[in-house]
Design an enzyme around this catalytic site. Structure first.
Site, mmCIF file in Angstrom:
data_model
loop_
_atom_site.group_PDB
_atom_site.id
_atom_site.type_symbol
_atom_site.label_atom_id
_atom_site.label_comp_id
_atom_site.label_asym_id
_atom_site.label_seq_id
_atom_site.Cartn_x
_atom_site.Cartn_y
_atom_site.Cartn_z
ATOM 1 N N GLY A 192 0.774 -1.235 0.000
ATOM 2 C CA GLY A 192 0.000 0.000 0.000
ATOM 3 C C GLY A 192 0.804 1.283 0.000
ATOM 4 O O GLY A 192 0.321 2.311 0.477
ATOM 5 N N SER A 193 2.000 1.261 -0.596
ATOM 6 C CA SER A 193 2.744 2.529 -0.625
ATOM 7 C C SER A 193 2.050 3.551 -1.520
ATOM 8 O O SER A 193 2.077 4.752 -1.243
ATOM 9 C CB SER A 193 4.197 2.311 -1.058
ATOM 10 N N ASN A 194 1.412 3.085 -2.586
ATOM 11 C CA ASN A 194 0.641 4.020 -3.422
ATOM 12 C C ASN A 194 -0.594 4.509 -2.679
ATOM 13 O O ASN A 194 -0.937 5.696 -2.747
ATOM 14 C CB ASN A 194 0.227 3.366 -4.744
ATOM 15 N N ASN A 234 -6.076 2.623 -12.879
ATOM 16 C CA ASN A 234 -5.098 1.670 -12.362
ATOM 17 C C ASN A 234 -3.705 2.180 -12.686
ATOM 18 O O ASN A 234 -3.523 2.995 -13.591
ATOM 19 C CB ASN A 234 -5.309 0.302 -13.021
ATOM 20 N N HIS A 271 0.266 0.733 -13.469
ATOM 21 C CA HIS A 271 1.048 -0.461 -13.811
ATOM 22 C C HIS A 271 2.525 -0.069 -13.898
ATOM 23 O O HIS A 271 2.849 0.959 -14.493
ATOM 24 C CB HIS A 271 0.555 -1.035 -15.148
ATOM 25 N N ASP A 281 -5.118 -4.715 -18.270
ATOM 26 C CA ASP A 281 -4.044 -3.775 -18.663
ATOM 27 C C ASP A 281 -4.236 -3.152 -20.042
ATOM 28 O O ASP A 281 -3.266 -2.796 -20.709
ATOM 29 C CB ASP A 281 -2.665 -4.483 -18.642
ATOM 30 N N GLU A 329 5.690 6.384 -9.315
ATOM 31 C CA GLU A 329 4.267 6.128 -9.051
ATOM 32 C C GLU A 329 3.739 7.076 -7.984
ATOM 33 O O GLU A 329 2.694 7.708 -8.146
ATOM 34 C CB GLU A 329 4.070 4.671 -8.604
HETATM 35 C C1 GRF Z 1 2.768 -0.953 -7.796
HETATM 36 O O1 GRF Z 1 3.995 -1.240 -8.399
HETATM 37 C C2 GRF Z 1 1.716 -0.735 -8.857
HETATM 38 O O2 GRF Z 1 2.224 -0.292 -10.077
HETATM 39 C C3 GRF Z 1 1.137 -2.103 -9.054
HETATM 40 O O3 GRF Z 1 1.187 -2.705 -7.801
HETATM 41 C C4 GRF Z 1 2.230 -2.130 -7.013
HETATM 42 C C5 GRF Z 1 1.618 -1.727 -5.705
HETATM 43 O O4 GRF Z 1 2.579 -1.303 -4.781
HETATM 44 N N1 GRF Z 1 -0.172 -2.049 -9.630
HETATM 45 P P1 GRF Z 1 2.122 -0.710 -3.381
HETATM 46 O O5 GRF Z 1 1.293 -1.767 -2.675
HETATM 47 O O6 GRF Z 1 1.326 0.513 -3.670
HETATM 48 O O7 GRF Z 1 3.391 -0.416 -2.656
#
Ligand code: GRF
Length: 191
Positions: free
Chosen positions: A12-14, A104, A106, A147, A176
Site C-alpha cells: 500500500g505505498s501508493n 489503475n 502499472h 491492462d 508512481e
Molecule cells: C505498484 O507497483 C503498482 O504499479 C502495481 O502494484 C504495485 C503496488 O505497490 N499495480 P504498493 O502496494 O502501492 O506499494
C-alpha cells in the site's frame, strides 16, 4: 466534494501516497474508503492511521456477488475507484457501472510487460531480462481487458547497466508516488 475509493491488496505505498495527497489538498477530493480483499494488507494500516474507513470483501464476493461491492460503493457515494496494487480481476459488473471511473497503475510502459502474471517484481525481472533501455509507469482506465484500458499518463526512467529488478522497482515506485495522486485528482476533476 467528489469521493474516491482506493482498492489495494498489498503493502500500500501508493495508497499511502494517495491518502496523503488528498489530505494535503482537501479541495481536490476525498478518499472515503480503502477496500481490500486481504485482511493482512499493509494498505489497511495506512488508511486506519489516517482515520479512513476500511472494508474487506473476500475473493468470492468479488467473483460471485459483485453487486454486494457495488451496493457498498454506491452507498458511500464513491465517484472514482483507484486501484493501487489490487490483485483481483475487476468484475465486469463493476467495470460497467463505473465505466471511465476506474483507474489503475502499472509499473511498466504498457503495452510492454503487461497482461497476466505481469505484476510486482515479475515485471521488473522481465524488463531487465529483455535488456530494455527504458521502463516506466502507466496510469490507465480499467476496462474488461487486463491492462488494456485507455492510457491517461506514462513517464519513463532509463535503465542503468548495473540495475537489478530491485533497484529498478525502487525508482519506478518513486515515480508512481509522485504522479498517481495527481492523475487521480485530474481524472476526478474531469468526471
Ligand atoms: C505498484 O507497483 C503498482 O504499479 C502495481 O502494484 C504495485 C503496488 O505497490 N499495480 P504498493 O502496494 O502501492 O506499494
Amino acid at each position: 466534494m467528489k469521493k474516491i475509493a482506493i482498492f489495494a491488496s498489498g503493502g500500500g505505498s501508493n495508497a499511502k501516497a494517495i491518502i496523503q495527497h488528498f489530505l494535503d489538498k482537501k479541495e481536490l477530493g476525498e478518499v472515503v474508503v480503502l477496500v481490500s480483499n486481504n485482511s493482512d494488507a499493509g494498505a489497511l494500516v495506512h488508511a486506519e492511521n489516517h482515520g479512513i474507513k476500511t472494508k474487506i470483501f473476500n475473493k468470492s464476493v468479488f467473483k460471485d456477488s459483485p453487486t454486494e461491492v457495488l451496493d457498498y460503493l454506491e452507498n458511500e457515494g464513491v465517484d472514482l475507484i483507484a486501484l493501487a496494487g489490487f490483485m483481483l480481476f475487476m468484475p465486469k459488473e463493476i467495470v460497467a457501472k463505473y465505466s471511465d471511473r476506474i483507474v489503475n497503475i502499472h509499473p511498466s510502459l504498457l503495452p510492454k510487460f503487461g497482461g497476466k502474471g505481469m505484476y510486482g517484481m515479475n515485471v521488473h525481472r522481465a524488463v531487465i531480462e529483455a535488456r530494455e533501455t527504458t521502463s516506466g509507469i502507466t496510469i490507465h482506465m480499467v476496462n474488461e481487458e487486463y491492462d488494456k484500458g485507455r492510457v491517461l499518463f506514462q513517464t519513463s526512467t532509463p535503465i542503468y547497466i548495473d540495475d537489478t529488478p530491485e533497484t529498478l522497482a525502487e525508482r519506478i515506485l518513486a515515480l508512481e508516488h509522485l504522479h498517481y495522486p495527481q492523475i487521480i485528482a485530474k481524472t476526478l476533476n474531469e468526471i
